[in-house]
Each structure stands twice: as structure tokens, then as C-alpha cells.
Design a protein around this motif. Structure first.
Motif, PDB file in Angstrom:
ATOM      1  N   ALA A 443      95.019  34.664  54.752  1.00 47.24           N
ATOM      2  CA  ALA A 443      96.267  34.847  54.005  1.00 47.24           C
ATOM      3  C   ALA A 443      96.978  33.506  53.839  1.00 47.24           C
ATOM      4  O   ALA A 443      97.507  33.191  52.767  1.00 47.24           O
ATOM      5  CB  ALA A 443      97.165  35.840  54.738  1.00 47.24           C
ATOM      6  N   ALA A 444      96.942  32.670  54.894  1.00 46.85           N
ATOM      7  CA  ALA A 444      97.585  31.353  54.818  1.00 46.85           C
ATOM      8  C   ALA A 444      96.902  30.487  53.755  1.00 46.85           C
ATOM      9  O   ALA A 444      97.549  29.776  52.990  1.00 46.85           O
ATOM     10  CB  ALA A 444      97.532  30.668  56.178  1.00 46.85           C
ATOM     11  N   ARG A 445      95.565  30.580  53.718  1.00 43.98           N
ATOM     12  CA  ARG A 445      94.825  29.782  52.716  1.00 43.98           C
ATOM     13  C   ARG A 445      95.199  30.217  51.307  1.00 43.98           C
ATOM     14  O   ARG A 445      95.334  29.397  50.412  1.00 43.98           O
ATOM     15  CB  ARG A 445      93.322  29.960  52.921  1.00 43.98           C
ATOM     16  N   LYS A 446      95.349  31.539  51.166  1.00 40.40           N
ATOM     17  CA  LYS A 446      95.709  32.064  49.844  1.00 40.40           C
ATOM     18  C   LYS A 446      97.058  31.514  49.387  1.00 40.40           C
ATOM     19  O   LYS A 446      97.256  31.220  48.212  1.00 40.40           O
ATOM     20  CB  LYS A 446      95.780  33.591  49.930  1.00 40.40           C
ATOM     21  N   ARG A 447      97.964  31.398  50.367  1.00 43.03           N
ATOM     22  CA  ARG A 447      99.293  30.846  50.048  1.00 43.03           C
ATOM     23  C   ARG A 447      99.259  29.328  49.941  1.00 43.03           C
ATOM     24  O   ARG A 447     100.280  28.689  49.773  1.00 43.03           O
ATOM     25  CB  ARG A 447     100.286  31.230  51.166  1.00 43.03           C
ATOM     26  N   ARG A 448      98.049  28.753  50.111  1.00 41.39           N
ATOM     27  CA  ARG A 448      97.809  27.312  50.111  1.00 41.39           C
ATOM     28  C   ARG A 448      98.570  26.609  51.234  1.00 41.39           C
ATOM     29  O   ARG A 448      98.934  25.444  51.133  1.00 41.39           O
ATOM     30  CB  ARG A 448      98.123  26.692  48.741  1.00 41.39           C
ATOM     31  N   ASN A 449      98.796  27.389  52.308  1.00 37.08           N
ATOM     32  CA  ASN A 449      99.421  26.786  53.485  1.00 37.08           C
ATOM     33  C   ASN A 449      98.290  26.340  54.413  1.00 37.08           C
ATOM     34  O   ASN A 449      97.922  27.016  55.369  1.00 37.08           O
ATOM     35  CB  ASN A 449     100.339  27.809  54.167  1.00 37.08           C
ATOM     36  N   PHE A 450      97.701  25.174  54.085  1.00 37.73           N
ATOM     37  CA  PHE A 450      96.496  24.737  54.801  1.00 37.73           C
ATOM     38  C   PHE A 450      96.798  24.285  56.226  1.00 37.73           C
ATOM     39  O   PHE A 450      95.951  24.347  57.088  1.00 37.73           O
ATOM     40  CB  PHE A 450      95.781  23.653  53.997  1.00 37.73           C
ATOM     41  N   LYS A 451      98.050  23.896  56.436  1.00 37.64           N
ATOM     42  CA  LYS A 451      98.429  23.457  57.780  1.00 37.64           C
ATOM     43  C   LYS A 451      98.329  24.666  58.742  1.00 37.64           C
ATOM     44  O   LYS A 451      97.724  24.580  59.816  1.00 37.64           O
ATOM     45  CB  LYS A 451      99.861  22.919  57.747  1.00 37.64           C
ATOM     46  N   ALA A 452      98.896  25.790  58.283  1.00 34.52           N
ATOM     47  CA  ALA A 452      98.848  27.000  59.120  1.00 34.52           C
ATOM     48  C   ALA A 452      97.398  27.452  59.305  1.00 34.52           C
ATOM     49  O   ALA A 452      96.978  27.813  60.412  1.00 34.52           O
ATOM     50  CB  ALA A 452      99.673  28.099  58.469  1.00 34.52           C
ATOM     51  N   ALA A 453      96.628  27.403  58.220  1.00 32.60           N
ATOM     52  CA  ALA A 453      95.224  27.836  58.294  1.00 32.60           C
ATOM     53  C   ALA A 453      94.460  26.972  59.290  1.00 32.60           C
ATOM     54  O   ALA A 453      93.698  27.491  60.122  1.00 32.60           O
ATOM     55  CB  ALA A 453      94.594  27.763  56.908  1.00 32.60           C
ATOM     56  N   ASP A 454      94.678  25.669  59.258  1.00 28.62           N
ATOM     57  CA  ASP A 454      93.975  24.774  60.183  1.00 28.62           C
ATOM     58  C   ASP A 454      94.421  25.017  61.624  1.00 28.62           C
ATOM     59  O   ASP A 454      93.623  24.925  62.554  1.00 28.62           O
ATOM     60  CB  ASP A 454      94.233  23.303  59.803  1.00 28.62           C
TER      61      ASP A 454
END
Ligand code: AMP
Ligand code: ZN
Length: 480
Positions: A443-454
């Protein structure tokens, strides 16, 4: 406090429960057949019995509770023979596992936990008593119970006796068929089988006679409560009634309580479907004993239990929530004084808790009372409406709740270590938790929140999980 209502399978109604002997409850529980490890379905039923026992103790009753261990039956004899060992050695391993599992789930030991093979003489005496009443007959060395001679047969399970064929016998201890037949009280030995030499001849007991003989030996001819899973009502419990009441002429058990079965993700649990779990299977997946106990206790026993990994995950957070709350009460600094309204609020929660359990052990209702209180106190603390003098009262309430649910003590790691298993922190993170973190990362990647995804990837990596992004935008995970 209001009276306790228990649904009695015999009458099909909820009835007020009062024991026969003043403040002492005499209760019999059909224990496991120790031919294999008990599964989570079995433990659903054993946890229900423990909740019942603990509630009666909480209400000031004394318990005289018996649970048997069926350590001789068709399957035990077959499996022991296949393994080339005697039945005592074969069952010893499973008995040890069962007792360890009971302890892991904080299931209290009944006053008498007794083995069938140590009560052969009591069973022989009961069969002799039935023979004297001409309710038995012998055929090829085996002794059968003639059910046509017992007019009350069928009263518990309401089985239709119209199709009963007089003299039709059933040889197996357990059978699925929906018809009533004469059952074996005593079985003639087959070549190579373990047998006892007794006054009624050589052989071994049928399954049903053990419970009648052992219940009456320790609890008297009329007992207060008899429990088991719903599959035991017919034929096992029906046969217990037939044996005991024909021998004594008195009612055998006043209350019959049956737990509905546990199924897994909507399906009947079976080894062939791959949805069959023992406790240790779940421990190996990283679930804690307290989580499993909480989940098993949370669904009222007369409701079918649909076990899912999602609900196990929720149970883990519920236990965490309760433990954190108690930690907060014990460690946080609150303003001096006390709040009269808070004492009333806590009393209300305790009353609701008891009302839930009084209503045929409605554990879901009782838990709702606990979590409502936790929410209200947490809010009051945040708003500075909770004072130091309120904390001891709130802690007493939590102790009362835990007298039934028994999940507050944070001893999971210790318990698992005692079983030779890794502590849950070091053990694998549970599949369901991984799945939910993976979904969060997606979901984080979808929101382009790559920091959270990482961040989630790093967190999982620390806990031994590697993620692989697939070409189609999905993700696979594996343990290191
Ligand atoms: P057994 O060892 O087969 O005699 O079973 C021990 C107890 O577990 C009995 O009270 C059974 O009725 C109960 N039981 C068996 N299967 C299930 C299940 N799937 N869900 C709940 N209880 C069960
Ligand atoms: Zn039984």
C-alpha cells in the motif's frame, strides 16, 4: 449476582445451575484418547471446560472434577501393534504431550486425572452389576449392552429409535452411523492383542464403560455436570447414560454441556486437507500459547468455532492490549486522589463480565465488558481523569477477568522454552503478521511512499524475512 444459567443438552433449555452437594460441583469431562497428539479442535473443548471450571471457582464453588485419559481403544491397540510396542509405552508419549499442552494453555488440572487402564476392576464390577439386571448378553466372548432393555435410550441425543433392530451389534468403539445398536461393554481378545484376565473373562473394556465406571467411582451415582464435544453426545454419552442409569436406577448426570466443533477457515479439519493443527504446529509458526488460549476461549462454546489465522492475529493484539493496559496501571504516574465515578465504572464492568458468563458462559459478552473498560480507562487516563487511587481497583478488576481468561502473565517465552521450543521473540514471526506487513508495504508503494515501504522491508529483514518483488508488481516472501 444473578443465577448461573447453563444450557443442558438433556432438556434442550438453559437451566439455573445449582450443585447437588451444597457448594461442591461434581463434574466429569471426557478426556482425550491418547493415540495421537490432541489437535486445536480438542483444545477448543478442553479450554471451554477450563473456563467453566474457573467460573464456578470464581463464584465460590469447590470443584470435584474428573477427567479420564482413554489409554486403551481400537486405534491405540492398532497403532501400538504397528509400532511394535506395548500400549502403555505407546500412550505414555501422547499423555506426556497432552499434559504439557494443557499446561501451555493454562488449563487447570482437574482434581482427578485418571487412566482407563487403571480402572479395569471398576469397569468389570459395573458390567457384573448390569449382567445381574439381565441387560447384557454374551456373544463369542464379548459382552454387549442390550439397548432395547433401556427405555430411556436416546433421550440425550434425541436419536430416532424407530429403525433400531433388536440384537444388531456394533463392534467398533467409535462409529459415525446414525443408528443405535447394541454396543460392546467388554471385548473378547483378538490374537496378539493386549488383554486383561478378569472375572468376566479375558478381554478389554469397550470405550463407553470407562466413563460410567470412573465418573461414578469418584463423583457418586448422580453427578452435577458432564461435558464433552458435540460429537460425543451420540453414541458415547447416550451409552454412558444407559450403562449408569440401568445399573443404579438414578439419573446419571444432571447437566450435559456440549461444545460445538472447531473448523478451520470454514472447513472441517482433516489431515488430508492440510488444515489440521496441533498446538505445536501453531507454536512452530510463531504463535504464542496465550494467543491460542485467548482465541479458543473467546467464542462461546455452543457456537461453532471458525478458526482463522486472521483471528489468531487479532487475538495476539488483544492479549497485548490487555497486558499493556495492566503495565500502564502499574507503572504510570497518575494525579493523587481518586474519582468516585471511576469506581462505579469498574464495578459496572465487573457486573457485565459476570452477566456474560452467567448466561451459559457467554465469553464474547464477558470480553466485551473487559475491552470496554480498558478503552474507557485509557481515555480517562489521557484526559487526566484517572487518579492514583483508582489504579488498585482497576487492577483488581483485571485480576478477576484473568481468573477466567488466564492470559495476563507474560510467560509465553518461558513456556515454549520448557517445551524445547524457541522463545517467540526469537522464533519466527507469524505468517499472518508477515502477510499484513507485506500488504502494508504494498500500500505504501502504491502511494509512492518509498521511505515507508523500505522501512517495512528493513523491519522484516531484521526479523528474518526476505522480500522478493515479482515482475507483475507483486511480492513473494521467504524465511532466511
Ligand atoms: P477424543 O480424543 O477424540 O475423544 O476428543 C477429545 C475431546 O475433543 C472430546 O470432547 C471431543 O468431543 C472433542 N473434539 C473432537 N474434535 C473436535 C473439534 N473439531 N472441535 C471441538 N472439539 C472436538
Ligand atoms: Zn467419556
Amino acid at each position: 449476582m444473578a443465577e448461573i444459567l447453563l444450557e443442558n443438552t438433556l432438556s434442550g433449555r438453559k437451566e439455573p445451575f445449582v450443585p447437588l452437594h451444597d457448594k461442591e460441583v461434581r463434574m466429569y469431562t471426557c478426556g482425550p484418547t491418547v493415540y495421537d497428539s490432541a489437535h486445536i479442535g480438542n483444545f477448543r473443548t478442553f479450554v471451554f471446560q477450563d473456563v467453566l471450571r474457573r467460573f464456578l471457582l470464581l463464584r465460590g464453588y469447590k470443584m470435584l472434577h474428573v477427567m479420564n485419559l482413554t489409554d486403551v481403544d481400537d486405534r491405540i491397540i492398532q497403532n501400538a501393534a504397528a509400532a511394535g510396542i506395548n500400549i502403555a509405552d505407546y500412550t505414555a508419549t501422547h499423555i506426556k504431550t497432552f499434559l504439557e499442552d494443557m499446561d501451555a494453555l493454562n488449563i487447570e488440572r482437574p482434581e482427578h486425572l485418571i487412566r482407563a487402564t487403571e480402572h479395569i476392576e471398576d469397569m468389570v464390577a459395573l458390567i457384573e452389576r448390569l449382567a445381574a439386571k439381565t441387560i447384557t448378553y454374551t456373544s463369542e466372548g464379548s459382552i454387549y449392552y442390550r439397548i432395547a432393555k433401556f427405555p430411556g435410550y436416546g433421550k440425550l441425543s434425541k436419536i430416532d429409535l424407530a429403525g433400531i433392530q433388536p440384537g444388531a451389534r456394533v463392534e467398533l468403539d467409535r462409529y459415525e452411523k446414525n443408528d443405535a445398536r447394541d454396543f460392546a461393554l467388554w471385548k473378547a481378545p483378538k490374537p496378539g492383542e493386549h488383554f486383561w484376565q478378569t472375572r468376566i473373562g479375558p478381554g478389554r473394556p469397550g470405550w463407553h464403560i470407562e466413563c460410567s465406571a470412573m465418573a461414578m467411582k469418584y463423583l457418586g451415582e448422580t453427578i452435577d455436570i458432564h461435558t464433552g464435544g458435540v460429537d460425543l453426545a451420540f453414541p458415547h454419552h447416550e451409552n454412558e447414560i444407559a450403562q449408569s442409569e440401568a445399573a443404579t436406577g438414578k439419573p446419571f448426570a444432571r447437566f450435559w454441556l456440549h461444545a460445538e466443533h472447531l473448523i478451520v477457515e470454514g472447513e472441517k479439519m482433516s489431515k488430508s486437507l492440510g488444515n489440521f493443527f496441533t498446538l505445536r504446529d501453531l507454536f512452530a509458526k510463531g504463535y504464542k500459547p496465550s494467543t491460542i488460549r485467548f482465541l479458543l476461549a473467546s467464542v462461546p462454546y455452543r457456537r461453532q468455532f471458525n478458526f482463522t489465522f486472521d483471528s489468531l492475529q487479532q487475538a495476539a493484539s488483544s492479549v497485548e492490549r490487555l497486558r499493556n493496559f495492566v503495565y500502564r496501571l502499574q507503572n504510570e504516574k497518575f494525579p493523587e486522589g481518586n474519582t468516585p465515578a471511576m469506581a462505579a465504572r469498574i464495578q459496572q464492568a465487573e457486573d457485565d463480565f459476570h452477566h456474560g458468563l452467567e448466561d451459559d458462559l457467554n465469553t464474547a459478552q464477558a470480553l466485551a465488558a473487559v475491552f470496554d473498560l480498558v478503552r474507557d480507562i485509557n481515555t480517562a487516563i489521557d484526559l487526566k481523569n484517572f487518579r492514583a487511587g483508582d489504579a488498585p481497583r482497576a487492577l483488581i478488576a483485571m485480576t478477576i477477568f484473568d481468573a477466567i481468561f488466564a492470559v495476563l502473565l507474560d510467560d509465553d517465552a518461558e513456556k515454549l522454552r520448557a517445551l524445547g521450543l524457541a522463545a517467540p521473540e526469537a522464533a519466527q514471526i507469524a505468517d499472518a503478521e508477515i502477510e499484513s506487513l507485506v500488504a502494508e508495504r504494498q500500500a505504501a508503494r502504491k502511494r509512492r511512499n518509498f521511505k515507508a515501504a523500505d522501512g517495512i522491508r528493513a523491519q522484516l529483514d531484521e526479523r528474518g524475512i526476505i522480500l522478493e518483488d515479482t515482475k507483475d508488481g507483486g511480492v513473494r516472501w521467504k524465511r532466511k
